[in-house]
Design an enzyme around this catalytic site. Structure first.
Site, PDB file in Angstrom:
ATOM      1  N   LYS A 161       0.861  -1.180   0.000  1.00  0.00           N
ATOM      2  CA  LYS A 161       0.000   0.000   0.000  1.00  0.00           C
ATOM      3  C   LYS A 161       0.900   1.233   0.000  1.00  0.00           C
ATOM      4  CE  LYS A 161      -3.976   2.219   2.076  1.00  0.00           C
ATOM      5  NZ  LYS A 161      -3.513   3.542   1.667  1.00  0.00           N
TER       6      LYS A 161
ATOM      7  N   GLU B 216       2.728   1.821   5.194  1.00  0.00           N
ATOM      8  CA  GLU B 216       1.355   2.035   5.644  1.00  0.00           C
ATOM      9  C   GLU B 216       0.590   0.725   5.771  1.00  0.00           C
ATOM     10  OE1 GLU B 216      -2.574   4.738   4.506  1.00  0.00           O
ATOM     11  OE2 GLU B 216      -0.768   4.849   3.277  1.00  0.00           O
TER      12      GLU B 216
ATOM     13  N   ARG C  53     -36.636 -12.817   3.099  1.00  0.00           N
ATOM     14  CA  ARG C  53     -37.956 -12.933   2.517  1.00  0.00           C
ATOM     15  C   ARG C  53     -39.000 -12.394   3.499  1.00  0.00           C
ATOM     16  NH1 ARG C  53     -38.222 -15.928  -2.078  1.00  0.00           N
ATOM     17  NH2 ARG C  53     -39.915 -14.431  -2.439  1.00  0.00           N
TER      18      ARG C  53
ATOM     19  N   ARG D  73     -41.655 -13.181   4.866  1.00  0.00           N
ATOM     20  CA  ARG D  73     -42.520 -14.278   5.265  1.00  0.00           C
ATOM     21  C   ARG D  73     -42.229 -14.602   6.716  1.00  0.00           C
ATOM     22  NH1 ARG D  73     -41.956 -18.306  -0.027  1.00  0.00           N
ATOM     23  NH2 ARG D  73     -42.319 -16.691  -1.601  1.00  0.00           N
TER      24      ARG D  73
END
Length: 651
Positions: free
Chosen positions: A48, A186, A587, A589
């Protein structure tokens, strides 16, 4: 291959039949901060770099350098421009990081800033890590490993003091992070080697940092009471998802004389009487606060976030020019990148009985949305927050259809495809150009978007079989197995396997998930070549073929009377603007079951289509060592003439 004709490169990428039109700008792909590296999977790791993200556009010898926000910085880096002009290509887009190296060869962010301040940028080095476009071919849909293989070839003849290929490392990522921290880098970046390039933030790219570090808005400063000049500390903030600015602590700046004078000039122009923070700090006896319009950005590292949302033990690094203040939010942290779970760095109380998750205020968090399980709105939000990074790859840039339950699933349900009056936090609208003559379609590309949907009482998330910006060609076909409720579960298991066998025989690889209801969804990924009409006609032919071959088991005709004792193969999900419940969606339900991807070799272990509750779904994903849909993103297949004939189509 244009001006590049290396034989090894030619084997990596064949020249396109007709060159595409190269985009003027490309939004970069961004990495998600994680706490630990994945336990498995196909990952590539790079250093990085501590610098400025820089994308390079080359077309017929003309070079342009753009920051991550699309600002043209070409004139500020003549040395890099000249180095890039050495590329022997007709057209290319490169992604990389501009840095200045210290005497030990490590990136030095302060030196980079000083180079721009002095307008002496001859020592800026560009580490190139991705190739997005090459001689008329858009490479963004190709896996990372292919893009980097070609990039390595392209870079071979032009690497030099100012242009370098960003190497990847095969070592254990834990050891890489330890080494990076030891030499005061870093951190490292992890990237899925089998993934395409996707603009915006995702967990296909991850950041493993040695310390927490990010940008903050400077919306004020303090100085000793009575002093006429000087800065004791900068007052830091981050934007919440509703657009408000949260005070996030303070840090003592370390500025040179020139930088101090520059800051003083900017602060004078941005001064205002009242704080913009919604939770501004209280006045103190020995210092006074000066409030600013939110325009200045500072980069700060720190140990951790406090429960109140402030930084602990901050260290100032720099004032940033390349990032707009309006884009500064608190970085979320992925607790388990191998499984994809991304959580906010904290959940904390909000004003007036609300809860803040990912900076979004969750209203009425304790309202029960399912009487049978007693699940609350907050538990729904927490689920979508926890499952986000597993779900997001299958939602990226797909138009949505939403099922909302503002009064719970036992109340009236609302189906929604557009923003209508209320903007949903984190959810984006697609440009109308991708689906003309219709209201803007909605997409959820971030964990914040899923939290925002749940905050708006969205229970079910359905998605198209197409991905923007190309909504003219579907990238998958879905067979929804919808059984007569009287059938035993064993009939569903048999039916799913029979459909797989037929698809295997005609040469199509398929993947399966529970519907979260009574059946299965069988998903067949496609390369985007066929039109909606062609794909729907093919799916209907497959359903009719199954009904002819096994008439006692399957029906291809819609309606309850046509599936008595049978399973309807619903091919209607494959028309343009039709949608199917998304992988990992809840869902609406009783029990709030989840549509769960499974591996084919797990099929006989599944006991019902609603087997996984929200809690079980998260627990399953956390425990998995292998992706049940391994290979989905690498599958390249289309519908051929032979396949059409195999299922009885005349053409």
């Amino acid at each position: 291959m244009g001006r590049w004709s290396g034989s090894r490169t030619a084997r990596v990428l064949a020249p396109p039949a007709a060159p595409d039109e190269m985009p003027l700008l490309i939004e970069p792909q961004l990495a998600t901060l994680v706490e630990r590296h994945p336990a498995g999977g196909d990952w590539s790791y790079e250093i990085k770099f501590d610098g400025y993200r820089m994308l390079s556009r080359i077309e017929n010898g003309d070079v342009r350098l753009f920051t991550r926000n699309g600002h043209d910085w070409t004139s500020r880096m003549p040395g890099l421009r000249a180095a890039l002009e050495a590329f022997r290509v007709d057209s290319a887009w490169l992604d990389g990081e501009a840095v200045v190296l210290d005497e030990t060869g490590k990136p030095d962010f302060n030196s980079l800033q000083n180079a721009f301040d002095r307008r002496s940028t001859s020592e800026i080095v560009l580490f190139v890590f991705d190739l997005l476009w090459f001689n008329g071919a858009d490479l963004r849909e190709r896996p990372l490993r292919e893009r980097r293989a070609l990039l390595r070839e392209v870079m071979h003849e032009v690497e030099g003091p100012l242009l370098r290929f960003s190497d990847d490392f095969a070592e254990d990522p834990g050891s890489l992070v330890a080494s990076a921290c030891k030499i005061q880098l870093e951190g490292i970046i992890g990237k899925r080697a089998d993934a395409p390039y996707r603009s915006g933030r995702s967990t296909d790219w991850i950041k493993l940092k040695c310390n927490l570090r990010q940008e903050f808005v400077v919306a004020g400063f303090s100085r000793v009471k009575g002093a006429k000049s000087g800065v004791r500390s900068l007052l830091l903030g981050v934007y919440e998802k509703d657009g408000s600015l949260r005070y996030a602590g303070h840090v003592a700046p370390h500025l040179s004389t020139t930088q101090s004078a520059g800051f003083a000039g900017r602060a004078a122009a941005l001064a205002q009487a009242q704080p913009i923070f919604y939770n501004a700090p209280e006045p103190e006896r020995d210092r006074e606060f000066h409030w600013l319009k939110p325009d200045i950005v500072a980069e700060v590292s720190f140990l951790e976030w406090t429960p109140s949302g402030e930084v602990r033990h901050p260290v100032f690094h720099a004032l940033r020019e390349d990032k707009p203040a309006s884009a500064v939010t608190e970085e979320g942290v992925a607790e388990d990148p191998a499984s994809g779970v991304v959580r906010s760095t904290r959940e904390r109380p909000g004003p007036q009985g609300t809860v803040l998750i990912r900076g979004i205020r969750i209203s009425n968090p304790q309202r029960v949305i399912d009487n049978s399980s007693r699940h609350t709105k907050l538990s729904l939000v927490r689920y979508y927050d926890a499952i986000a990074e597993w779900a997001l790859p299958y939602l990226h840039c797909r138009p949505l259809a939403l099922v909302r339950a503002p009064d719970g699933i036992n109340g009236e349900l609302f189906f929604q495809k557009h923003s209508e009056r209320a903007r949903i936090p984190g959810v984006e609208e697609l440009p109308t150009a991708v689906y003309p003559n219709h209201a803007p379609l909605l997409v959820a590309n971030t964990a914040e978007a899923l939290v925002g949907l749940a905050q708006m009482s969205v229970v079910e998330i359905h998605s198209w079989n197409g991905v923007a910006p190309d909504l003219a060609h579907p990238d998958r076909v879905i067979f929804d197995l919808d059984p007569d409720p009287a059938l035993p579960w064993s009939a569903m298991l048999e039916a799913a396997m029979l459909v797989k066998v037929v698809l295997d025989e005609i040469g199509l690889r398929s993947f399966v998930k529970t519907s979260g209801g009574k059946g299965f969804h069988i998903v067949v990924p496609l390369t985007r070549r066929q039109s909606w009409e062609e794909v729907k006609a093919f799916s209907q032919a497959v359903a009719q073929h199954m009904a002819r071959v096994v008439p006692q088991r399957f029906s291809a005709v819609l309606g309850p009377k046509n599936r008595v004792g049978k399973i309807f193969i619903d091919y209607l999900r494959n028309g343009r603007s039709a949608s199917t419940v998304a992988a990992f969606s809840v869902r609406a339900r009783p029990g709030l079951a989840v549509s769960m991807p499974i591996a084919w070799d797990e099929l006989n272990e599944v006991k019902s289509g609603d087997q996984w509750t929200m809690a079980k779904a998260v627990a399953r994903q956390q425990s998995l060592h292998n992706d049940p849909w391994e290979g989905y993103w690498r599958t390249r297949q289309g519908i051929t003439v032979a396949m059409r004939r195999a299922v009885g189509m005349k053409r």
